[in-house]
Design an enzyme around this catalytic site. Structure first.
Site, short mmCIF file in Angstrom:
data_model
loop_
_atom_site.label_atom_id
_atom_site.label_comp_id
_atom_site.label_asym_id
_atom_site.label_seq_id
_atom_site.Cartn_x
_atom_site.Cartn_y
_atom_site.Cartn_z
N GLU A 190 38.99 33.24 30.75
CA GLU A 190 40.05 32.47 31.60
C GLU A 190 41.46 33.56 31.07
O GLU A 190 42.33 33.83 32.12
CB GLU A 190 40.16 31.17 31.10
N HIS A 249 43.69 35.55 39.90
CA HIS A 249 43.09 35.01 38.80
C HIS A 249 41.66 34.99 38.99
O HIS A 249 40.60 35.12 38.53
CB HIS A 249 43.77 33.82 38.29
N GLU A 250 41.21 34.33 40.26
CA GLU A 250 39.86 34.01 40.82
C GLU A 250 39.08 35.08 40.83
O GLU A 250 37.81 35.21 40.73
CB GLU A 250 39.74 32.86 41.68
N HIS A 258 37.98 36.93 37.91
CA HIS A 258 36.70 36.60 37.46
C HIS A 258 35.41 37.33 37.99
O HIS A 258 34.72 37.69 37.04
CB HIS A 258 36.60 35.05 37.78
#
Length: 269
Positions: free
Chosen positions: A196, A136-137, A140
Site C-alpha cells: 500500500e 495509487h490503484e 498496484h
C-alpha cells in the site's frame, strides 16, 4: 521438522530465482506466477463485475475517469520505455469504467482493469483528486502486487513444490480466487502495508509525470479520513491501508521527488 526445513529451503531457493525489482521505487519482491495467466483471469473477473454492475458511460464523470486514467497509463508507459522496460507492460490491456455504487471505492485489477465507484466522486472532487486514487490503484497493477500476493500464497501452501512446477491448474485457480475474490467481492482486494505504501509512492510519482499536482494527495486522504471518522468505520477503500499518520509522513517524504516529475511535465511548483 525435516519436511518443514525442506519447504523453507525451497521457498528461499524460489525467492532467489524469482526476485523482481520495481523500476520506479527500487523495491524487490518475489513474483513466481505467470503475468499473462494472471491478466487473463483478472479480465474474466472484471467482466463478471461489469455484468453485475450498472456501468455509467458517456457522462462527464465517466469521461473524466477515463481521461485521468489514460494520462497516468501514458506517463507510466513513457517512463518504462525510457528505462528499456516497456516489455513489463506487455500484458496490460487498459480499461476504465465508472460504476453506479454508493461505496467510496476504486480498484485496478492486474492487466489494467480499472473500476471507480460513483461514491468516490464527491471525495475526489476533481481530476487531481481522481489522479490520487487512480495513481495509487494503477500502481498496484504496475508493481505486480497481485503476482507478489499470489506468490506469497503459493510459497505458504506449496513451498519447494513450486520449483518442480507441480502445482496443478486447479490449485493455481484456488490461489488466485483467494487473492482476488469472485464477483462484487473483487472490491476487497487485499494488499500488505508495504504494498500500500509503495502504491502511494508510485502514485505520487505517476501523478507528477502525468502533469497532475501531487500536492493534491494530502487533502484527498484527509477527506477520506474525515469520511471514515464521520461513519465510525473506514470505507472499504481504506480497510487494509496504512494508518493516516504513517501515510501522511510517507507522502511528505516522497513529495519533493514527485514535484520534480510534476515540474518536468510543465507543472508550476
Amino acid at each position: 521438522m525435516k519436511i518443514k526445513n525442506l519447504l523453507s529451503i525451497g521457498a528461499v531457493s524460489v525467492a532467489l530465482v524469482a526476485c523482481t525489482t520495481n523500476p520506479i521505487t527500487g523495491r524487490k519482491s518475489v513474483q513466481l506466477a505467470n503475468d499473462q495467466q494472471i491478466a487473463t483471469m483478472a479480465a474474466e473477473q472484471y467482466q463478471q463485475v461489469l455484468n453485475q454492475a450498472k456501468v455509467i458511460r458517456g457522462t462527464t464523470a465517466a469521461n473524466q475517469v477515463k481521461t485521468v486514467g489514460v494520462r497516468l497509463q501514458n506517463a507510466a508507459r513513457n517512463y518504462y520505455r525510457q528505462l528499456g522496460r516497456e516489455g513489463d507492460l506487455a500484458e496490460f490491456n487498459w480499461e476504465y469504467n465508472l460504476l453506479d455504487d454508493k461505496a467510496a471505492n476504486a480498484w485496478c485489477m492486474p492487466g489494467g482493469k480499472v473500476a471507480v465507484y460513483t461514491g468516490l466522486l464527491p471525495i475526489s472532487q476533481n481530476e487531481n483528486g481522481l489522479a490520487v486514487v487512480l495513481g495509487h490503484e494503477i500502481s498496484h497493477a504496475l508493481a505486480s502486487h497481485g503476482n507478489e500476493r499470489i506468490s506469497q500464497a503459493m510459497i505458504a501452501q506449496y513451498g519447494g513444490a513450486i520449483l518442480g512446477s507441480t502445482i496443478s491448474s486447479g490449485q493455481w485457480a484456488q490461489i488466485f480466487s483467494q487473492v482476488y475474490p469472485v464477483g462484487a467481492q473483487v472490491a476487497l482486494l487485499k494488499y500488505g502495508r508495504k504494498q500500500e505504501l509503495e502504491a502511494d509512492q508510485m502514485g505520487l510519482y505517476l501523478m507528477g509525470m502525468a502533469g497532475y499536482d501531487p500536492r493534491s494527495a494530502q487533502p484527498f486522504w484527509h477527506r477520506m479520513e474525515t469520511m471514515s471518522t464521520n461513519q465510525n468505520r473506514p470505507p472499504e477503500f481504506l480497510s487494509t491501508h496504512p494508518s493516516p499518520d504513517n501515510r501522511r509522513q510517507q507522502i511528505e517524504v516522497h513529495l519533493p521527488k514527485a514535484l520534480e516529475y510534476y515540474k518536468a511535465a510543465g507543472g508550476k511548483v
